[in-house]
Design a protein around this motif. Structure first.
Motif, short mmCIF file in Angstrom:
data_model
loop_
_atom_site.label_atom_id
_atom_site.label_comp_id
_atom_site.label_asym_id
_atom_site.label_seq_id
_atom_site.Cartn_x
_atom_site.Cartn_y
_atom_site.Cartn_z
N GLU A 213 0.61 4.04 -1.25
CA GLU A 213 -0.06 5.32 -1.04
C GLU A 213 0.04 5.77 0.42
N ALA B 162 0.72 4.13 -5.70
CA ALA B 162 0.41 5.31 -4.88
C ALA B 162 -0.45 6.30 -5.65
N THR C 158 1.35 9.62 0.58
CA THR C 158 0.42 10.63 1.09
C THR C 158 1.04 11.50 2.19
N PHE D 217 -4.33 6.18 -5.69
CA PHE D 217 -5.08 6.63 -4.52
C PHE D 217 -4.75 8.05 -4.07
N GLU D 218 -3.55 8.54 -4.41
CA GLU D 218 -3.15 9.90 -4.01
C GLU D 218 -3.33 10.82 -5.21
N ARG E 55 0.86 -1.20 0.00
CA ARG E 55 0.00 0.00 0.00
C ARG E 55 0.89 1.25 0.00
#
Length: 407
Positions: free
Chosen positions: A202, A238, A206, A241-242, A200
């Protein structure tokens, strides 16, 4: 293009040689080290020993002179490269237990170099779980002017000095800020804090974007993200989602890092942990030649603390199932189509680790996209163009400047 007959050693030697274009190596020093290693007989031991000594020499004052700040600075940068070279093969040497010590030597050289930059990068520790992320924020000057910014993401076995070669000066010369960081499975978080990769990514990027967005010298509408080597998987993950990332570069595009492992290794993994580990320990490990065993220790350590600690004791890890399952979980095939920002996918002639995957990623993208293949016609072949990082940066930053124009 052959420095060493073994392709693994040769690739790393070419990386060291190519880094000289940005001052992170010296052609004469690297070729002299190559000759020394070949004369002694190529092995993990001779490679590690030769490059470590070269790093030590550069961190000491040169004979017969009192070096100025710039001399000290660039000697430290080259030392960081040579320590990284030694670090890469230390697990196959006679002294695998010095791995953390070698990492700290390279990190010390990097920090010394950074401290002598003008302006020096802003350093910080950005919250991430229980272990903060160390960052180095480079700026063209200390005017405080708002600028486009690139977040440079390393792969599974690179060091900070590689992010210098693959982006920092290229960014600064074009009026961009550049952020270098260690994420889980990388640098300090791996070798000292013992934190392995996460699928994950992200959750890593983030907090970096949060930190950058709070700065007055960052144009928050022009934050780009690049991913080198295996980070050609991490950065796109990443970016799914970002959404504050304005542009993405995968170098190369990677959908499944697991497919970068030989098929005879991948087929060991079954849904059953006990069965998988029995095959690994009873059938595979006893047949591995020393060089292949060292390679497996190196490739698995960013995904398994027990594997890393065993390797430092000269032992082979016994749990193959857990790290293999983690590596397999990095697959982004099913999510890459959700990327929204403009994306550049790089590919390389004779790509050793992820052949075919960059084109497959490009085909799956639905966002504005470009695909560039670097070739042997200009010496830019092989994974990440080890002999041509300047060409590599020209392609990346020309695209970034066109995609996110200043003004």
């Amino acid at each position: 293009m052959t420095l060493f007959k073994d392709p693994g050693f040769n690739f790393n030697g070419l990386l060291a040689l190519g880094s000289s274009g940005y001052g992170a190596g010296e052609v004469g020093e690297v070729l002299t080290a190559v000759n020394t290693i070949n004369k002694a007989g190529l092995s993990a031991q001779t490679y590690t020993e030769t490059f470590r000594k070269l790093g030590d020499q550069l961190m000491a004052a040169p004979q017969g002179s009192r070096p100025g700040a710039q001399t000290t600075r660039f000697r430290a940068l080259r030392a960081a490269q040579y320590y990284a070279q030694a670090l890469f093969f230390v697990l196959g040497s006679d002294s695998p237990g010095i791995e953390e010590q070698l990492y700290k030597a390279g990190r010390g050289a990097w920090d010394k170099f950074c401290g002598l930059c003008d302006p020096a990068p802003v350093t910080a520790h950005i919250p991430y779980g229980r272990t903060p992320l160390p960052v180095w924020f480079f700026r063209p000057d200390d005017s405080g002017r708002r600028r486009p910014t690139v977040i440079l993401t390393n792969g599974s076995d690179g060091q900070n000095v590689d992010m210098w070669t693959y982006g920092v000066p290229a960014a600064l010369d074009r009026g961009w800020n550049a952020l270098v960081y260690d994420g889980p499975g990388q640098g300090q978080l791996l070798f000292v804090d013992q934190v392995v990769f996460t699928p994950r990514w992200e959750t890593v990027v983030t907090p970096l974007v949060d930190w950058l967005s709070a700065r007055s010298d960052v144009d928050t509408g022009k934050i780009a993200l690049t991913g080198l080597s295996m980070a050609g998987d991490l950065a796109p993950r990443a970016a799914v989602f970002e959404r504050r990332i304005a542009a993405l570069v995968a170098m190369p595009g990677v959908l499944s890092p697991w497919l970068g492992f030989p098929p005879e290794i991948r087929e060991i993994l079954t849904p059953d942990k006990e069965k998988t580990n029995n095959i690994w320990n009873k059938e595979v490990v006893p047949e591995l030649p020393p060089s292949a065993a060292a390679t497996m220790k190196k490739r698995i350590e960013p995904f398994s603390v027990p594997a890393m600690l065993a390797a430092r004791q000269g032992k082979m890890f016994t749990d193959f199932y857990t790290p293999a399952t983690l590596i397999k979980s990095l697959d982004i095939t099913d999510v890459v189509g959700r990327i929204k920002m403009p994306t550049l996918v790089l590919d390389y002639a004779y790509e050793q680790f992820y052949p075919g995957q960059p084109r497959q990623m490009f085909d799956k993208l639905t966002a504005p996209k470009d695909y560039v293949k670097l070739t042997a016609a200009t010496g830019a072949q092989l994974h990440c163009s080890p002999m041509a990082p300047q060409q590599h940066c020209e392609v990346v930053f020309d695209w970034l400047q066109e995609t996110l124009p200043r003004g």
